[in-house]
Design an enzyme around this catalytic site. Sequence first.
Site, PDB file in Angstrom:
ATOM      1  N   HIS A   1     -18.745  41.468  27.396  1.00 54.61           N
ATOM      2  CA  HIS A   1     -17.551  41.922  26.705  1.00 54.61           C
ATOM      3  C   HIS A   1     -16.671  42.575  27.762  1.00 54.61           C
ATOM      4  CE1 HIS A   1     -14.985  44.238  23.918  1.00 54.61           C
ATOM      5  NE2 HIS A   1     -15.177  45.236  24.742  1.00 54.61           N
TER       6      HIS A   1
ATOM      7  N   CYS B   1     -12.672  38.618  22.907  1.00 53.56           N
ATOM      8  CA  CYS B   1     -12.195  39.672  23.797  1.00 53.56           C
ATOM      9  C   CYS B   1     -11.941  39.148  25.185  1.00 53.56           C
ATOM     10  CB  CYS B   1     -13.218  40.799  23.837  1.00 53.56           C
ATOM     11  SG  CYS B   1     -14.871  40.254  24.265  1.00 53.56           S
TER      12      CYS B   1
END
Lengths: 167, 566
Positions: A38, A108
């Site tokens: 992430h 993301c």
Amino acid sequence: MEPPNLYPVKLYVYDLSKGLARRLSPIMLGKQLEGIWHTSIVVHKDEFYFGVGGISSCPPGGTLLGPPDSVVDVGSTEVTEELFQEYLSSLRESLFRRESYNVFENNCNTFTNEVVQFLTGRKIPSYITDLPSEILSTPFGQALRTFLDPRIQPPEGSPVGPPNGQS
Amino acid sequence: AAAQGPASAPAEPKIIKVTVKTPKEKEEFAVPENSSVQQFKEAISKRFKSQTDQLVLIFAGKILKDQDTLIQHGIHDGLTVHLVIKSQNRPQGQSTQPSNAAGTNTTSASTPRSNSTSISTNSNPFGLGSLGGLAGLSSLGLSSTNFSELQNQMQQQLLSSPEMMIQIMENPFVQSMLSNPDLMRQLIMANPQMQQLIQRNPEISHLLNNPDIMRQTLEIARNPAMMQEMMRNQDLALSNLESIPGGYNALRRMYTDIQEPMLNAAQEQFGGNPFASVGSNSTSGEGTQPSRTENRDPLPNPWAPPQATQSSATTSTTTSSGSGSGSSSSSATGNTVAAANYVASIFSTPGMQSLLQQITENPQLIQNMLSAPYMRSMMQSLSQNPDLAAQMMLNSPVFTANPQLQEQMRPQLPAFLQQMQNPDTLSAMSNPRAMQALMQIQQGLQTLATEAPGLIPSFTPGVGVGVLGTAIGPVGPVTPIGPIGPIVPFTPIGPIGPIGPTGPAGPGSTGSGGPPGPTVSSSTPSETTSPTSESGPNQQFIQQMVQALAGASPPQLPNPEVRFQQ
């Protein structure tokens, strides 16, 4: 005329699995993954990321994930904070609306990649952007997709609803 | 195409293809290699339909200045340049509020519109500068024939304007409503979607039934600053939640199970509930700030239909501090009283008069109002709660000065409510001619009152819903005044109600507002709701009420009416 300010741009990389992916991926997926990545962008002393709630920001390292597992320096930008905010608002209305979040295709890292290119012209490391395709190329990943991708109808009785809250 | 033809420069400039990428789109441009940034921007501005000074070009992290050249920055064939188009006025939508404020450009209190009505709509009913009058709403860009949609827009507008919010919150009536947890709970429970939601998620009912939580919530709701603070924290907590992988799902579930239905419930009638978006994650919420998350719960329906109780009348134009005189006696009897007071006080403002005028002049509007679904439910709930309605009516300042009137009113109330339920009534209410007639009657009565005060027995200082007055007064064969009369007081409250006290209590003003009554009376006596079977005293009473509502200072209603009818 004075030279424009240069603002450093950093990429915060988090391993969501906290090391489990490295250990379990060979077993579960059949291939070695170093982590479930992430990422978020840190510029102008704020951390920006894209999630189910849309584009958000917080103080650097201020998410519940804590401090990043690694920080990549992606360069500097002349883009001012004001301009950046405008850019983000445009993104919020176009590609990165909160409902456009898709864990495989518009996540993301997609966001981070876009923003870094905008800010510095560079892309984020490919091992991050390649992750969804890596996972989807495994049978387990395909199975996982039915749970995680809201566009795919989960089979009857699936316990986990689509994360996007759509439909 | 913005392709620039080869310049007639001596050197053969190579044409290169450069992609220009904005957050929303991307286009390819063919330009000479040696163009300046300025020239490049000119080409871009044509294709993107903006001014060149709105364009900001970025390449490799650098902002391209007009006097630079493309070569200087290393922009070659096939590369991508980023573009941000600066907008002059950003819509308010940048904030996290999901309000669709973008649609209604007249955000925030501004530009009162003066409409064609005689009474300047600048004295708009609720002291809100922005919404000059009902008819003015369409000119505000809120043109929608559907009243609920209109209300949605109003609500959104309201909620997107902190100024308005503050006004509303400061309204003593709103505050008193907010401070009654029972009231709040009733309001919220009355919404059918809420009820469904509660069935599916019993935690919510716990929330609602817990008076402490309710009180806390209301406290917070009353204090806009606190609320903002909470919301901000809530947002932060939620967004942090989202970044946890498992948390996504939990959050999403919370959202879909709880928040969305709530939001939909609110939206269905009032379009957009900014509070709900904050996450009505009741007790199942993350534990981060349970007290806060729980407190969100009742807030989601600030515009819940009145259903029970509180109908704080207020017309669609977001009532706010409009309650001039009202709240005096309210505290005594609690919120219903406050509601009634508010209602009454609304009527007494000249703004209300103008509002009513506008109403009659714009029958479409009233029709729209009436067709709003919650109107029905409001009426129904009113009829089911005769006590409430009674209280409201009776505690209006109209009656405080006249206890006998109160006594008279009391037995009438159930009849009133019944009549309101009568479909004839409703159809009469939506009959523009009827409304106009009522208005005329009202005016006639007022004139009469001033011209021949002796005729009309002094009533109470009227709160004038002009329309109401007219309702009673149908001249001539309109015997039905009887049933119509009682209805009259309610009518104005009805449709006008919804926006009323805003706040969580929502509209629900019975009695106040309401289009010029269902008193079909004058124009279509035949249609009027149930032929008057009222007896003399009933009629008289009604007349008095109407008069009071009509705002005529010396009411003296019964006599002329009796005369008329006879």
